[in-house]
Design a protein around this motif. Sequence first.
Motif, PDB file in Angstrom:
ATOM      1  N   LEU A 140     -84.887  -0.250 -37.781  1.00  0.00           N
ATOM      2  CA  LEU A 140     -84.030  -1.116 -38.588  1.00  0.00           C
ATOM      3  C   LEU A 140     -82.804  -1.570 -37.799  1.00  0.00           C
ATOM      4  CD1 LEU A 140     -84.197   0.712 -42.054  1.00  0.00           C
ATOM      5  CD2 LEU A 140     -85.317  -1.425 -41.388  1.00  0.00           C
ATOM      6  N   LYS A 141     -82.257  -0.674 -36.969  1.00  0.00           N
ATOM      7  CA  LYS A 141     -81.111  -1.054 -36.141  1.00  0.00           C
ATOM      8  C   LYS A 141     -81.489  -2.172 -35.169  1.00  0.00           C
ATOM      9  CE  LYS A 141     -78.704   3.406 -36.176  1.00  0.00           C
ATOM     10  NZ  LYS A 141     -78.313   4.592 -35.368  1.00  0.00           N
ATOM     11  N   ALA A 142     -82.666  -2.033 -34.548  1.00  0.00           N
ATOM     12  CA  ALA A 142     -83.121  -3.078 -33.624  1.00  0.00           C
ATOM     13  C   ALA A 142     -83.350  -4.391 -34.360  1.00  0.00           C
ATOM     14  CB  ALA A 142     -84.399  -2.626 -32.919  1.00  0.00           C
ATOM     15  N   GLY A 143     -83.926  -4.289 -35.576  1.00  0.00           N
ATOM     16  CA  GLY A 143     -84.215  -5.488 -36.355  1.00  0.00           C
ATOM     17  C   GLY A 143     -82.982  -6.216 -36.852  1.00  0.00           C
ATOM     18  N   LYS A 144     -81.828  -5.536 -36.836  1.00  0.00           N
ATOM     19  CA  LYS A 144     -80.583  -6.157 -37.283  1.00  0.00           C
ATOM     20  C   LYS A 144     -79.784  -6.764 -36.140  1.00  0.00           C
ATOM     21  CE  LYS A 144     -79.945  -3.112 -41.307  1.00  0.00           C
ATOM     22  NZ  LYS A 144     -79.090  -2.046 -41.896  1.00  0.00           N
ATOM     23  N   SER A 145     -80.262  -6.622 -34.926  1.00  0.00           N
ATOM     24  CA  SER A 145     -79.543  -7.163 -33.772  1.00  0.00           C
ATOM     25  C   SER A 145     -79.636  -8.687 -33.756  1.00  0.00           C
ATOM     26  CB  SER A 145     -80.128  -6.599 -32.471  1.00  0.00           C
ATOM     27  OG  SER A 145     -79.611  -7.278 -31.349  1.00  0.00           O
ATOM     28  N   ARG A 146     -78.498  -9.341 -33.890  1.00  0.00           N
ATOM     29  CA  ARG A 146     -78.462 -10.809 -33.928  1.00  0.00           C
ATOM     30  C   ARG A 146     -79.026 -11.413 -32.652  1.00  0.00           C
ATOM     31  NH1 ARG A 146     -72.675 -13.701 -33.661  1.00  0.00           N
ATOM     32  NH2 ARG A 146     -72.751 -12.468 -31.733  1.00  0.00           N
ATOM     33  N   ASN A 147     -78.588 -10.900 -31.503  1.00  0.00           N
ATOM     34  CA  ASN A 147     -79.058 -11.455 -30.237  1.00  0.00           C
ATOM     35  C   ASN A 147     -80.547 -11.245 -30.025  1.00  0.00           C
ATOM     36  OD1 ASN A 147     -76.535 -12.405 -29.517  1.00  0.00           O
ATOM     37  ND2 ASN A 147     -75.965 -10.537 -28.423  1.00  0.00           N
ATOM     38  N   LEU A 148     -81.041 -10.081 -30.437  1.00  0.00           N
ATOM     39  CA  LEU A 148     -82.469  -9.808 -30.316  1.00  0.00           C
ATOM     40  C   LEU A 148     -83.281 -10.794 -31.144  1.00  0.00           C
ATOM     41  CD1 LEU A 148     -84.884  -8.073 -29.436  1.00  0.00           C
ATOM     42  CD2 LEU A 148     -84.416  -6.578 -31.383  1.00  0.00           C
ATOM     43  N   LEU A 149     -82.830 -11.063 -32.370  1.00  0.00           N
ATOM     44  CA  LEU A 149     -83.557 -11.991 -33.234  1.00  0.00           C
ATOM     45  C   LEU A 149     -83.500 -13.416 -32.699  1.00  0.00           C
ATOM     46  CD1 LEU A 149     -82.478 -10.638 -36.747  1.00  0.00           C
ATOM     47  CD2 LEU A 149     -84.653 -10.275 -35.571  1.00  0.00           C
ATOM     48  N   ILE A 150     -82.345 -13.813 -32.175  1.00  0.00           N
ATOM     49  CA  ILE A 150     -82.204 -15.174 -31.638  1.00  0.00           C
ATOM     50  C   ILE A 150     -83.142 -15.397 -30.455  1.00  0.00           C
ATOM     51  CG2 ILE A 150     -80.658 -16.754 -30.415  1.00  0.00           C
ATOM     52  CD1 ILE A 150     -78.361 -15.650 -32.116  1.00  0.00           C
ATOM     53  N   ILE A 151     -83.083 -14.494 -29.473  1.00  0.00           N
ATOM     54  CA  ILE A 151     -83.911 -14.682 -28.281  1.00  0.00           C
ATOM     55  C   ILE A 151     -85.384 -14.443 -28.595  1.00  0.00           C
ATOM     56  CG2 ILE A 151     -83.743 -12.312 -27.414  1.00  0.00           C
ATOM     57  CD1 ILE A 151     -83.625 -15.553 -25.338  1.00  0.00           C
ATOM     58  N   GLY A 152     -85.663 -13.496 -29.498  1.00  0.00           N
ATOM     59  CA  GLY A 152     -87.053 -13.205 -29.847  1.00  0.00           C
ATOM     60  C   GLY A 152     -87.747 -14.374 -30.514  1.00  0.00           C
ATOM     61  N   ILE A 282     -92.118  -9.640 -31.934  1.00  0.00           N
ATOM     62  CA  ILE A 282     -91.717 -10.969 -32.400  1.00  0.00           C
ATOM     63  C   ILE A 282     -92.469 -12.068 -31.646  1.00  0.00           C
ATOM     64  CG2 ILE A 282     -89.802 -12.607 -32.605  1.00  0.00           C
ATOM     65  CD1 ILE A 282     -87.947 -10.175 -32.979  1.00  0.00           C
ATOM     66  N   ILE A 283     -92.494 -11.977 -30.305  1.00  0.00           N
ATOM     67  CA  ILE A 283     -93.144 -13.050 -29.555  1.00  0.00           C
ATOM     68  C   ILE A 283     -94.661 -13.041 -29.754  1.00  0.00           C
ATOM     69  CG2 ILE A 283     -91.302 -13.098 -27.841  1.00  0.00           C
ATOM     70  CD1 ILE A 283     -93.238 -11.750 -25.873  1.00  0.00           C
ATOM     71  N   SER A 284     -95.210 -11.884 -30.142  1.00  0.00           N
ATOM     72  CA  SER A 284     -96.651 -11.836 -30.416  1.00  0.00           C
ATOM     73  C   SER A 284     -97.033 -12.743 -31.574  1.00  0.00           C
ATOM     74  CB  SER A 284     -97.081 -10.394 -30.720  1.00  0.00           C
ATOM     75  OG  SER A 284     -96.919  -9.571 -29.592  1.00  0.00           O
ATOM     76  N   LEU A 285     -96.084 -12.992 -32.461  1.00  0.00           N
ATOM     77  CA  LEU A 285     -96.357 -13.906 -33.569  1.00  0.00           C
ATOM     78  C   LEU A 285     -96.670 -15.305 -33.048  1.00  0.00           C
ATOM     79  CD1 LEU A 285     -93.528 -12.808 -36.054  1.00  0.00           C
ATOM     80  CD2 LEU A 285     -95.956 -12.185 -36.119  1.00  0.00           C
ATOM     81  N   GLY A 286     -96.063 -15.671 -31.926  1.00  0.00           N
ATOM     82  CA  GLY A 286     -96.356 -16.972 -31.325  1.00  0.00           C
ATOM     83  C   GLY A 286     -97.799 -17.077 -30.891  1.00  0.00           C
ATOM     84  N   THR A 287     -98.336 -15.972 -30.368  1.00  0.00           N
ATOM     85  CA  THR A 287     -99.746 -15.937 -29.966  1.00  0.00           C
ATOM     86  C   THR A 287    -100.658 -15.881 -31.180  1.00  0.00           C
ATOM     87  OG1 THR A 287     -99.207 -14.831 -27.880  1.00  0.00           O
ATOM     88  CG2 THR A 287    -101.461 -14.619 -28.679  1.00  0.00           C
ATOM     89  N   ILE A 288    -100.317 -15.010 -32.141  1.00  0.00           N
ATOM     90  CA  ILE A 288    -101.182 -14.782 -33.307  1.00  0.00           C
ATOM     91  C   ILE A 288    -101.244 -16.005 -34.213  1.00  0.00           C
ATOM     92  CG2 ILE A 288    -101.475 -13.393 -35.394  1.00  0.00           C
ATOM     93  CD1 ILE A 288    -100.137 -11.079 -33.810  1.00  0.00           C
ATOM     94  N   ILE A 289    -100.088 -16.644 -34.406  1.00  0.00           N
ATOM     95  CA  ILE A 289    -100.025 -17.797 -35.326  1.00  0.00           C
ATOM     96  C   ILE A 289    -100.134 -19.120 -34.576  1.00  0.00           C
ATOM     97  CG2 ILE A 289     -98.614 -18.986 -37.053  1.00  0.00           C
ATOM     98  CD1 ILE A 289     -97.309 -16.265 -37.667  1.00  0.00           C
ATOM     99  N   GLY A 290     -99.413 -19.230 -33.448  1.00  0.00           N
ATOM    100  CA  GLY A 290     -99.326 -20.513 -32.748  1.00  0.00           C
ATOM    101  C   GLY A 290    -100.629 -20.963 -32.116  1.00  0.00           C
ATOM    102  N   THR A 291    -101.348 -20.053 -31.468  1.00  0.00           N
ATOM    103  CA  THR A 291    -102.581 -20.447 -30.780  1.00  0.00           C
ATOM    104  C   THR A 291    -103.634 -20.994 -31.741  1.00  0.00           C
ATOM    105  OG1 THR A 291    -102.098 -18.685 -29.187  1.00  0.00           O
ATOM    106  CG2 THR A 291    -104.263 -19.730 -29.048  1.00  0.00           C
ATOM    107  N   PRO A 292    -103.848 -20.357 -32.912  1.00  0.00           N
ATOM    108  CA  PRO A 292    -104.768 -20.967 -33.884  1.00  0.00           C
ATOM    109  C   PRO A 292    -104.302 -22.340 -34.389  1.00  0.00           C
ATOM    110  CG  PRO A 292    -104.470 -18.654 -34.393  1.00  0.00           C
ATOM    111  CD  PRO A 292    -103.461 -18.996 -33.320  1.00  0.00           C
ATOM    112  N   ILE A 293    -102.976 -22.515 -34.471  1.00  0.00           N
ATOM    113  CA  ILE A 293    -102.458 -23.829 -34.870  1.00  0.00           C
ATOM    114  C   ILE A 293    -102.832 -24.875 -33.823  1.00  0.00           C
ATOM    115  CG2 ILE A 293    -100.345 -25.189 -35.173  1.00  0.00           C
ATOM    116  CD1 ILE A 293     -99.101 -22.760 -36.529  1.00  0.00           C
ATOM    117  N   SER A 294    -102.722 -24.505 -32.552  1.00  0.00           N
ATOM    118  CA  SER A 294    -103.146 -25.423 -31.483  1.00  0.00           C
ATOM    119  C   SER A 294    -104.620 -25.768 -31.635  1.00  0.00           C
ATOM    120  CB  SER A 294    -102.905 -24.779 -30.114  1.00  0.00           C
ATOM    121  OG  SER A 294    -101.537 -24.568 -29.881  1.00  0.00           O
TER     122      SER A 294
END
Length: 337
Positions: A140-152, A282-294
Amino acid sequence: SIFTGYFVDRIGYRNAMKLSFGIMAAGSLIVFKSPYYITLLLGFYLIGFGYGVLTPATNSHIMEEYSPEHLTRMGIKQAGVPMGAAMASIALPFIVLRAGVPYTYLVVSIFAIFVVLILPYRKKHNSSKFNVREYISEMLKAGKSRNLLIIGFSALFLSWSQQSVMTYDVLYFQKIKFGTIIAESFLITVLLSAIFGRILWTRLGNIIFRENHMATFSIIMFSTALVLLAFPHFSSYIYYAYIFSVLIGLTAISWNGVFVSIISEIAPPGRVGMFSGMGILIISLGTIIGTPISGLIIDHYHSYDLMWTVMGLTILAVSIILFFISMKIKFSMPTGK
């Protein structure tokens, strides 16, 4: 990836790397010998789980040994990924033709076992038993990191483009009438360029934006967008196709070195593994969701060009937003925020 990152923080990066290759070796042997679909799935799951340990472990290693002079070393480390992929794309087809697909996993398992044997075991003095409450609290602490969420969530879109390139690049060139060998050579060119690109961007990040690595990342995104937008307009000519394969390798496949550096920098002391795991999730969502969209765009509109354009425009918009955010946020060395 979150679990493995937490695990790395507790047992130490050396032991985690040893365990990682051991799990991948076991998974590869199961795939090699498996006569059943369910055991194949188990083998692939073990390979994926083992690989999931590796990035948090190696990030922790680099930060512990070399911080704050770690950025270039992160790029060199990440350059190993496309280097391995390029070597595999050249070597594995010969194994498949001579012995069959299962034997490629036997080769992988042999290499993994070799690494397990040469890596030393080190007892981590502050390791303790797994605690569910502590694990949830750290997550939960990691998930609340603003910078982590922005870059992720920014990197999520580059993960989408990277996996789409790896999935559809050869098919795209085959569709525009290039032969299979030539089409494969374009992908190999992409991977070879990425080896140098991952090192190049970390070096440039140290020189141009030494105090703001997020700004470096936004420049990588912006460059990726321009290349993807121009790519379909020149790719039908073989010389331009090779040039743009180099450019794609230098941009769309070369962001990872700076990304893992940023994730490791913003992590509090002793929590690089957990933050790395959260970033990978977080970035795995790009592979899981984005690639099928392509794939959906290609199938529905019968157009690869539209797929490249949609990705390019999306990444262009995100890169501009990220750049302005990076100018407002003091973002460089570890903050833990």
